[in-house]
Write a protein that holds these residues in place. Structure first.
Motif, PDB file in Angstrom:
ATOM      1  N   LEU A 275      -2.142  -1.599  49.411  1.00 49.14           N
ATOM      2  CA  LEU A 275      -2.860  -1.237  50.627  1.00 49.14           C
ATOM      3  C   LEU A 275      -4.315  -1.655  50.497  1.00 49.14           C
ATOM      4  O   LEU A 275      -4.947  -1.441  49.452  1.00 49.14           O
ATOM      5  CB  LEU A 275      -2.769   0.277  50.861  1.00 49.14           C
ATOM      6  CG  LEU A 275      -3.414   0.818  52.133  1.00 49.14           C
ATOM      7  CD1 LEU A 275      -2.677   0.318  53.356  1.00 49.14           C
ATOM      8  CD2 LEU A 275      -3.426   2.347  52.086  1.00 49.14           C
TER       9      LEU A 275
ATOM     10  N   LYS B 197      -8.069  -1.049  51.085  1.00 44.62           N
ATOM     11  CA  LYS B 197      -8.809   0.202  51.234  1.00 44.62           C
ATOM     12  C   LYS B 197     -10.262  -0.093  51.572  1.00 44.62           C
ATOM     13  O   LYS B 197     -10.831  -1.104  51.138  1.00 44.62           O
ATOM     14  CB  LYS B 197      -8.707   1.031  49.957  1.00 44.62           C
ATOM     15  CG  LYS B 197      -7.267   1.410  49.585  1.00 44.62           C
ATOM     16  CD  LYS B 197      -7.209   2.174  48.283  1.00 44.62           C
ATOM     17  CE  LYS B 197      -5.771   2.531  47.923  1.00 44.62           C
ATOM     18  NZ  LYS B 197      -5.687   3.268  46.642  1.00 44.62           N
TER      19      LYS B 197
ATOM     20  N   THR C 204     -13.917   2.227  53.547  1.00 48.42           N
ATOM     21  CA  THR C 204     -14.322   3.404  54.334  1.00 48.42           C
ATOM     22  C   THR C 204     -14.866   3.031  55.707  1.00 48.42           C
ATOM     23  O   THR C 204     -15.101   3.913  56.530  1.00 48.42           O
ATOM     24  CB  THR C 204     -15.389   4.205  53.576  1.00 48.42           C
ATOM     25  OG1 THR C 204     -16.519   3.359  53.348  1.00 48.42           O
ATOM     26  CG2 THR C 204     -14.833   4.699  52.254  1.00 48.42           C
TER      27      THR C 204
ATOM     28  N   ASP D 196      -3.343   2.373  57.806  1.00 52.15           N
ATOM     29  CA  ASP D 196      -2.712   3.255  56.821  1.00 52.15           C
ATOM     30  C   ASP D 196      -1.352   2.754  56.360  1.00 52.15           C
ATOM     31  O   ASP D 196      -0.640   3.465  55.662  1.00 52.15           O
ATOM     32  CB  ASP D 196      -2.554   4.654  57.415  1.00 52.15           C
ATOM     33  CG  ASP D 196      -1.676   4.640  58.668  1.00 52.15           C
ATOM     34  OD1 ASP D 196      -1.241   5.713  59.097  1.00 52.15           O
ATOM     35  OD2 ASP D 196      -1.434   3.538  59.212  1.00 52.15           O
TER      36      ASP D 196
END
Length: 823
Positions: free
Chosen positions: A754, A756, A758, A782
């Protein structure tokens, strides 16, 4: 010898029938032959062909059932009609039957199950009749495919030509039964015997004789015969039925097969006085064929009908036109002679069995009461009375058995039969060879024995003593000698093949501090296994894991040391080593009276960020407004994240009256997109970040990206030198993280790959395998890849990803790289 594989063959035939139920079958096939003219003169038959195909082997299970024909002829008593098979067997169908001047065979069929012999019917012959030979003689295991012939000879040569209009042969699964075996000569008919001293025959099974006598006749006999007398001889017998039937073999002839004069003649008769009158006839045969030149057996059938059971009758045998012949006779029915048979065993000679088998003995004839005895010690009779008994001989050798009953004509009250018991071959010795790593099957080698054939699990016996291609399992090995006797079995086991070890491993990629990769073995482990990389030498696990693997493709196999089995070649890739920046090159500007702060400038290096504390990196290579102190300069590559060597640098103390303010900056992050400038506070100072507005507080927050000039004023209003401060725009590049490997093995750790970060607002991810085939695609932040495509686990290996993101600040970024899938 009887066929010990009979029931096995029947099972195979039944299986074949079931398998072929929906396929074309040869059963019930009829073939029509060619017709044509039948010459009125000639010394050899005219033969008409019939081509058969698609039938194959014929025997007692499938074969010839019926022969049909239509003949136009003005005097059919002149005709002799025989069927010839592709292997040369002749079967007499009708020999000089019908009266002189009687014409035609019309839709005439010959079949072994018919009721009435053609001999005792009148022309025109229409319907189904018993032939004058055994149709089943051709069902001898020959291949029926080929040329069949209907051979017709005009015996009288009276120029009465005719025509074969049509003829056919039918094959089915109801074949004519096979004839009796040629009998050994057990009773020799004396030569030159006349009616008055005719030899009584109690058992026609094996009666044999020769036509070499002198002519013995009287007027009533001459008038009753359907042939001229030449070298006749007489025997007598008691009828047990109104009809008697014999099989006749003429196994030698001086005149020959194709000569119209060859063969023997037979007449069944009775008379109250030899030499007197009347002479009553019950069956007259003026042409019984000898064997053809090929030597193939030709078996005729003769009948006597209208007999009175219990009465005595004569059988006269004569050479046709004086031919000298040897002949053998076997009774088919109607004779009450005492006889012994061995059901289930072909009796072309002495019946044979193998040691340990049971011999079945059956008595016929006599008065129906039978008493049995062992003539040879050890014969092993199980019972001594009844029409059928069994015996189990105790040893190999020849054993004689006797049955006693009573018959008429003063015939012997006992009959003996010899049975040969053949020894079993010795139990074989056999050596198995089990499957290896490279072969899934094994073999069995049977120790050679002279004069035997070899079998496993009761299959076909072969001369080769080595059986290959055998699957793991238990096998019974037997040998069979020339007497068809089978040894006791021995059990031999083919073991399962050794299995190759399962190979599970992971790859450690190169790092910033180590430019080579390595492999880590999960299974198999231990001292029983060794490993090979890139075709090199085999090494133990510890040494193979120390191998420094350069970037690129590699191979790995494992080997079981004890069995030698190796795993299939496993291929993997080591990615390129990450880029490590070179040692930093820099310059320093120290503070002076006019410049209260120093600066550090690092040489520009592509794709790198810069730091003066080894922790915080920035895009700019210039660091200004540095307060006096010690600094550590270094570079970090933006893609690999590797850092250069760290070098210590010192900014000297400021010598000015008001030193430029010392500030600290908190840059915007992906979670907070504004920055903060903090100025070291000094009592009585005010602070500004634009050189215009001053405030008493030393902290400036909520700052957007941009450059700020930081100054301080003392109580006297003096302004310090400017300390520039830059609030950088948020990039969040370093906040994005795409793993370079994952392990989707269901252990809850690193099972999903995945991207990632922020500050991701949206994302589009695509993953391809090494062949460029798309295995995953998603536009959800997600949702990661679980190592499957189409619901199926994808193989271990290297895959390529590419993704596009839109960050919270509206910028779009694209990134690609490789993933190693490890299980």
């Amino acid at each position: 010898m009887y066929n010990k594989n009979y029931f096995g063959l029947m099972n195979c035939w039944v299986f074949t029938l079931l398998f072929l139920m929906n396929c074309p079958t040869v059963f019930g096939q009829t073939f029509t032959g060619s017709g044509g003219n039948i010459p009125g003169t000639g010394s050899s038959p005219t033969c008409f062909n019939n081509t058969v195909s698609g039938v194959g082997v014929i025997n007692s299970t499938k074969g010839l059932e019926e022969v049909c024909l239509t003949i136009t002829h003005p005097s059919i008593d002149e005709l002799e009609i025989l069927l010839q098979s592709p292997d040369g067997i002749y079967v007499p169908l009708s020999i000089q039957n019908g009266a002189a001047g009687a014409d035609n065979y019309t839709n005439t069929c010959f079949k072994a199950t018919a009721i009435s012999p053609v001999k005792f019917n009148t022309a025109p012959f229409t319907g189904t009749f018993l032939p004058e030979g055994h149709l089943g003689a051709v069902n001898n295991g020959q291949n029926a495919n080929g040329i069949w012939k209907l051979c017709i000879l005009d015996r009288r040569n009276n120029s009465n030509a005719g025509t074969l209009n049509s003829w056919s042969i039918k094959f089915s699964n109801n074949p004519a039964p096979q004839p009796p075996d040629f009998p050994n000569c057990s009773t020799t008919i004396p030569l030159n015997v006349d009616c008055s001293n005719a030899t009584p025959i109690c058992d026609f099974n094996g009666a044999c004789g020769k036509t070499t006598g002198t002519k013995k006749s009287w007027t009533a006999l001459d008038n009753a015969s359907c042939f001229g007398l030449n070298n006749n001889s007489f025997v007598k017998f008691i009828a047990n039925s109104s009809t008697v039937s014999f099989s006749v073999w003429v196994n030698s002839s001086t005149s020959g097969f194709n000569n119209v004069n060859g063969g023997i003649q037979m007449l069944f008769l009775s008379t109250p006085s030899c030499g007197g009158s009347p002479v009553n006839t019950f069956g007259c045969y003026n042409r019984i064929y000898p064997y053809p030149p090929s030597g193939k057996p030709l078996i005729s059938i003769v009948y006597a009908t209208g007999l009175t059971p219990g009465n005595t009758y004569y059988l006269m045998t004569d050479g046709a036109n004086g031919d000298v012949c040897e002949f053998h006779i076997a009774a088919n029915s109607g004779i009450n002679a005492l006889n012994i048979s061995t059901p289930g065993i072909s009796t072309g000679g002495t019946p044979e069995i193998c040691l340990g088998q049971t011999i079945n003995l059956s008595a016929t004839g006599g008065n129906g009461t039978y008493s049995w005895s062992n003539v040879t010690t050890g014969g092993g009779l199980l019972t001594t009375s009844g029409s059928s008994v069994s015996a189990i001989p105790a040893a190999a050798g020849e054993f004689t058995y006797r049955v006693t009953s009573s018959t008429g004509l003063g015939c012997p009250a006992s009959k003996e039969i010899k049975v040969k018991v053949n020894a079993l071959p010795g139990a074989p010795a056999a050596t198995p060879t089990s499957p290896s790593c490279n072969s899934s099957t094994g073999s069995i080698t049977v120790a050679p024995q002279a004069g035997v054939t070899y079998s496993i699990n009761g299959g076909t016996y072969v001369s080769n003593n080595v059986f290959t291609g055998l699957n793991p399992g238990n096998y019974n090995v037997t040998v069979k000698n020339s007497s068809d006797c089978v040894s006791n079995p021995i059990s031999v086991t083919i073991n399962n093949p050794p299995s190759a070890p399962g190979l599970v491993y992971s790859i450690i990629d190169p790092t910033c501090t180590k430019p080579t990769g390595s492999v880590v073995i999960q299974t198999p482990t231990g001292s029983d296994y060794e490993f090979q990389i890139d075709g090199g030498s085999f090494k133990n696990q510890s040494d193979i894991e120390k191998e420094n693997l350069v970037s690129g493709a590699h191979t790995l196999i494992a080997r079981d040391i004890s069995s030698g089995c190796v795993t299939p070649v496993s291929s993997f890739n080591v990615p390129p080593a990450p880029i490590v920046p070179a040692d930093p090159v820099y310059s320093i500007t120290q503070p002076d009276c006019a410049t209260p702060a120093g600066s550090i400038t690092l040489n520009t290096v592509a794709d790198c960020s810069y730091s003066i504390n080894g922790i915080n990196y920035q895009i700019s290579n210039v660091f200004t407004s540095l307060t006096p102190g010690n600094y550590t300069v270094s570079l970090k590559h933006n893609n690999s994240g590797c850092e250069s060597k760290k070098t210590a640098v010192t900014i000297n103390p400021f010598t000015g009256t008001i030193a430029p303010p010392v500030v600290s900056i908190v840059q915007p992050t992906c979670s907070l997109n504004t920055g903060t400038i903090s100025i070291n506070p000094v009592a009585g100072y005010t602070y500004s970040i634009d050189g215009i507005s001053y405030q008493t507080g030393s902290v400036f927050g909520g700052l957007s990206a941009g450059n700020y000039n930081v100054t301080v004023k003392n109580l006297s209003g003096c302004t310090s030198g400017i300390t520039p401060a830059t609030i950088t725009g948020i990039t969040c590049l370093d906040d994005l993280f795409a793993p370079n490997a994952f392990t989707p093995n269901g252990d809850g750790k690193n099972d999903v790959w995945l991207v990632k970060g922020t500050s991701i607002q949206s994302i589009q991810v695509i993953i391809f395998n090494q062949w460029g085939e798309k295995v995953f695609e998603s536009n959800r932040i997600d949702q990661g890849w679980d190592g499957k495509s189409g619901g199926k686990d994808q193989p271990v290996g290297v895959y390529v990803y590419t993704f596009q993101v839109t960050l919270n600040d509206g910028r779009n970024l694209t990134k690609q790289g490789s993933i190693t899938l490890i299980r």
